[in-house]
Scaffold this motif. Structure first.
Motif, PDB file in Angstrom:
ATOM      1  N   GLY A 233     -21.906   5.421 -16.720  1.00  0.00           N
ATOM      2  CA  GLY A 233     -20.683   4.636 -16.927  1.00  0.00           C
ATOM      3  C   GLY A 233     -19.453   5.525 -16.951  1.00  0.00           C
ATOM      4  N   PHE A 234     -18.351   4.900 -16.665  1.00  0.00           N
ATOM      5  CA  PHE A 234     -17.072   5.591 -16.745  1.00  0.00           C
ATOM      6  C   PHE A 234     -16.804   5.896 -18.224  1.00  0.00           C
ATOM      7  N   ASP A 235     -16.018   6.917 -18.490  1.00  0.00           N
ATOM      8  CA  ASP A 235     -15.459   6.958 -19.838  1.00  0.00           C
ATOM      9  C   ASP A 235     -14.123   6.228 -19.760  1.00  0.00           C
ATOM     10  N   LEU A 236     -13.469   6.060 -20.895  1.00  0.00           N
ATOM     11  CA  LEU A 236     -12.255   5.232 -20.904  1.00  0.00           C
ATOM     12  C   LEU A 236     -11.156   5.801 -20.010  1.00  0.00           C
ATOM     13  N   ALA A 237     -11.063   7.139 -19.984  1.00  0.00           N
ATOM     14  CA  ALA A 237     -10.036   7.769 -19.151  1.00  0.00           C
ATOM     15  C   ALA A 237     -10.306   7.448 -17.672  1.00  0.00           C
ATOM     16  N   GLU A 238     -11.594   7.455 -17.336  1.00  0.00           N
ATOM     17  CA  GLU A 238     -11.979   7.174 -15.962  1.00  0.00           C
ATOM     18  C   GLU A 238     -11.647   5.716 -15.593  1.00  0.00           C
ATOM     19  N   VAL A 239     -11.850   4.804 -16.546  1.00  0.00           N
ATOM     20  CA  VAL A 239     -11.496   3.404 -16.290  1.00  0.00           C
ATOM     21  C   VAL A 239     -10.000   3.284 -16.025  1.00  0.00           C
ATOM     22  N   GLY A 240      -9.225   4.014 -16.817  1.00  0.00           N
ATOM     23  CA  GLY A 240      -7.771   4.030 -16.615  1.00  0.00           C
ATOM     24  C   GLY A 240      -7.436   4.495 -15.207  1.00  0.00           C
ATOM     25  N   ARG A 241      -8.098   5.606 -14.801  1.00  0.00           N
ATOM     26  CA  ARG A 241      -7.817   6.150 -13.468  1.00  0.00           C
ATOM     27  C   ARG A 241      -8.222   5.150 -12.389  1.00  0.00           C
ATOM     28  N   MET A 242      -9.374   4.465 -12.624  1.00  0.00           N
ATOM     29  CA  MET A 242      -9.815   3.474 -11.655  1.00  0.00           C
ATOM     30  C   MET A 242      -8.776   2.373 -11.498  1.00  0.00           C
ATOM     31  N   PHE A 243      -8.262   1.887 -12.630  1.00  0.00           N
ATOM     32  CA  PHE A 243      -7.257   0.827 -12.539  1.00  0.00           C
ATOM     33  C   PHE A 243      -5.994   1.307 -11.819  1.00  0.00           C
ATOM     34  N   SER A 244      -5.587   2.570 -12.058  1.00  0.00           N
ATOM     35  CA  SER A 244      -4.398   3.031 -11.324  1.00  0.00           C
ATOM     36  C   SER A 244      -4.703   3.113  -9.836  1.00  0.00           C
ATOM     37  N   ARG A 245      -5.907   3.570  -9.477  1.00  0.00           N
ATOM     38  CA  ARG A 245      -6.225   3.650  -8.041  1.00  0.00           C
ATOM     39  C   ARG A 245      -6.145   2.261  -7.408  1.00  0.00           C
ATOM     40  N   ILE A 246      -6.726   1.265  -8.104  1.00  0.00           N
ATOM     41  CA  ILE A 246      -6.750  -0.089  -7.539  1.00  0.00           C
ATOM     42  C   ILE A 246      -5.332  -0.663  -7.437  1.00  0.00           C
ATOM     43  N   THR A 247      -4.548  -0.452  -8.497  1.00  0.00           N
ATOM     44  CA  THR A 247      -3.169  -0.973  -8.490  1.00  0.00           C
ATOM     45  C   THR A 247      -2.330  -0.303  -7.406  1.00  0.00           C
ATOM     46  N   GLU A 248      -2.535   1.006  -7.264  1.00  0.00           N
ATOM     47  CA  GLU A 248      -1.809   1.758  -6.241  1.00  0.00           C
ATOM     48  C   GLU A 248      -2.148   1.243  -4.841  1.00  0.00           C
ATOM     49  N   ALA A 249      -3.432   1.044  -4.609  1.00  0.00           N
ATOM     50  CA  ALA A 249      -3.864   0.549  -3.298  1.00  0.00           C
ATOM     51  C   ALA A 249      -3.249  -0.825  -3.036  1.00  0.00           C
ATOM     52  N   HIS A 250      -3.201  -1.654  -4.087  1.00  0.00           N
ATOM     53  CA  HIS A 250      -2.606  -2.983  -3.962  1.00  0.00           C
ATOM     54  C   HIS A 250      -1.124  -2.876  -3.571  1.00  0.00           C
ATOM     55  N   THR A 251      -0.392  -1.992  -4.291  1.00  0.00           N
ATOM     56  CA  THR A 251       1.033  -1.818  -4.021  1.00  0.00           C
ATOM     57  C   THR A 251       1.267  -1.384  -2.575  1.00  0.00           C
ATOM     58  N   LYS A 252       0.448  -0.448  -2.119  1.00  0.00           N
ATOM     59  CA  LYS A 252       0.604   0.027  -0.737  1.00  0.00           C
ATOM     60  C   LYS A 252       0.299  -1.083   0.266  1.00  0.00           C
ATOM     61  N   ARG A 253      -0.729  -1.885  -0.032  1.00  0.00           N
ATOM     62  CA  ARG A 253      -1.069  -2.987   0.881  1.00  0.00           C
ATOM     63  C   ARG A 253       0.079  -3.989   0.970  1.00  0.00           C
ATOM     64  N   MET A 254       0.687  -4.268  -0.196  1.00  0.00           N
ATOM     65  CA  MET A 254       1.780  -5.232  -0.204  1.00  0.00           C
ATOM     66  C   MET A 254       2.981  -4.698   0.579  1.00  0.00           C
ATOM     67  N   ALA A 255       3.271  -3.409   0.397  1.00  0.00           N
ATOM     68  CA  ALA A 255       4.402  -2.806   1.113  1.00  0.00           C
ATOM     69  C   ALA A 255       4.156  -2.874   2.626  1.00  0.00           C
ATOM     70  N   ALA A 256       2.935  -2.601   3.019  1.00  0.00           N
ATOM     71  CA  ALA A 256       2.605  -2.630   4.444  1.00  0.00           C
ATOM     72  C   ALA A 256       2.742  -4.043   5.014  1.00  0.00           C
ATOM     73  N   LEU A 257       2.543  -5.025   4.150  1.00  0.00           N
ATOM     74  CA  LEU A 257       2.682  -6.424   4.575  1.00  0.00           C
ATOM     75  C   LEU A 257       4.155  -6.817   4.656  1.00  0.00           C
ATOM     76  N   GLY A 258       5.018  -5.968   4.103  1.00  0.00           N
ATOM     77  CA  GLY A 258       6.431  -6.304   4.054  1.00  0.00           C
ATOM     78  C   GLY A 258       6.785  -7.006   2.752  1.00  0.00           C
ATOM     79  N   LEU A 259       5.909  -6.868   1.747  1.00  0.00           N
ATOM     80  CA  LEU A 259       6.147  -7.534   0.457  1.00  0.00           C
ATOM     81  C   LEU A 259       6.369  -6.484  -0.624  1.00  0.00           C
ATOM     82  N   ALA A 260       7.359  -6.696  -1.469  1.00  0.00           N
ATOM     83  CA  ALA A 260       7.544  -5.813  -2.615  1.00  0.00           C
ATOM     84  C   ALA A 260       6.511  -6.190  -3.669  1.00  0.00           C
ATOM     85  N   ALA A 261       5.740  -5.215  -4.118  1.00  0.00           N
ATOM     86  CA  ALA A 261       4.651  -5.549  -5.063  1.00  0.00           C
ATOM     87  C   ALA A 261       5.185  -5.686  -6.477  1.00  0.00           C
TER      88      ALA A 261
END
Lengths: 261, 261
Positions: A233-261
């Protein structure tokens, strides 16, 4: 009903690849459960319960995605678009079948395994019923991308057999390129559509997070696997990092779509 | 999510089999178009146009059935029922794919071939939106059985290649036994449900006939093939007999369900 133009590759690819690579890197030198097969790993009853939870959540997610896409097909502006959405819905159903069969094969009752996740997933879909075709496409794209990033991260921690199944059902069903192509064209044709869809995407992300928290709070086995304790299992810090990775990927996808995330 | 109990075989089997046998008998010593392959038969532009019409109608029928079943899945009382309906919807979608691919293979634009039938089929589904799970099941059962009887009758008049395709997509997707089992159990549990469902089935049959008449009036090539003229078309007396066979089979199916037709 043509194949999506390969020149119009979805802009999210680099992000998805990055997430997949991050996941693969974690799995590069598998230790513990990630190096074991199901038979060995499932000897630990807590690990077994966590995997049944995970497969149950994923299975109901696919069944709900089937329903959502079939529903959105009704909003399709053309017969070809309708057929395209029906195809995606059907692909989700076949993923559901694989997961259900796997649950049965490991001796779990599929309905029982899915039940705990019905409320949260139905709640999510109820709170985020798209009001038109474009909102439906953005939802399919955003929802699938986030779910897919999350499951890929988790997959790296799973035993070899379960990992193969989970990665298999996350295989792109063609949603991404189809949705991206259509949404971009709509924003190009009428730029102010972008503002409305950006708000919509933010609402989707908020609702997804609130329902996930509910699930995590409710399901001990699953949470314990995710946050250390069981398996690798992840430790809590790792979960935090996972959430930032997912949020970051989301933001980039939205920008590429022409949407401000 | 078990396989339907084979002991609870649907009572309509004898009827379906009878219709299929009648169709096969007609094809037993095939002459004219029924003995030809597509290449030979389609040299006649009127026959070709009629088959494109037929495949277009069938294709949109499958796509509409996909949508209807996916919609009905939402009314399912249990997760297992929901999964069962999603499975049927997905099977209809794969039938649609075969028909669409066939249309494209014979050089017809699938969307154009389907377009003339959208209004009638959407009209039928709009006029007969089930208000609950049982009405949805009766509709799936009645609608599919009638459509299947009709297409089997027509198939006997088609060239070898088109006949094989049409009979293939009419293969039972499991609707019948599932619907029959559930509806019978519901009537047994609460007999007055039977009265309501009998009315419902009558309405379905009436609406189906009125929409068919509309299609026949609109589509010259198709009607000409059905009523003599092209290929080994029926003569009018034969069309009359076909309709009595279909109506009779429907009445027997309803009686077997415990419903007065």
């Amino acid at each position: 009903m043509e194949t999506p133009d390969t020149a119009a590759k979805p802009p999210e690819r680099p992000e998805s690849t990055a997430a997949a690579e991050a996941a693969e890197e974690n799995a590069a030198a598998p230790t513990g459960v990630a190096a074991q097969d199901w038979k060995t790993a499932s000897a630990d009853p807590q690990y077994r319960a966590a995997v049944v939870d995970l497969l149950g959540a994923l299975a109901y997610g696919e069944l709900a995605a089937f329903e959502r896409l079939a529903e959105d097909a009704k909003l399709a502006p053309t017969l070809a678009d309708k057929a395209e959405l029906a195809k995606m819905a059907s692909a989700e159903f076949h993923h559901f079948e694989q997961l259900r069969d796997r649950l049965a094969a490991v001796g779990a009752e599929p309905t029982e395994a899915m039940d705990p996740f019905v409320e949260a997933l139905d709640g999510f879909h109820k709170q985020t019923a798209p009001s038109d075709w474009l909102e439906g496409l953005v939802k399919a794209y955003v929802g699938d991308s986030i779910a897919s990033d999350f499951y890929r991260e988790v997959a790296a921690r799973l035993d070899v057999d379960t990992r193969r199944l989970v990665l298999g059902v996350l295989d792109d069903t063609g949603h991404a390129s189809f949705a991206v192509e259509k949404v971009r064209a709509a924003i190009e044709a009428e730029p102010r559509v972008g503002g409305r869809l950006a708000l919509w995407a933010r609402r989707l992300m908020g609702e997804a997070l609130s329902q996930s928290q509910r699930v995590v709070a409710d399901r001990d086995a699953l949470s314990t696997m995710l946050v250390g304790g069981v398996a690798d299992g992840f430790d809590l810090a790792e979960v935090g990092r996972m959430f930032s990775r997912i949020t970051e990927a989301h933001t980039k996808r939205m920008a590429a779509l022409g949407l401000a995330a």
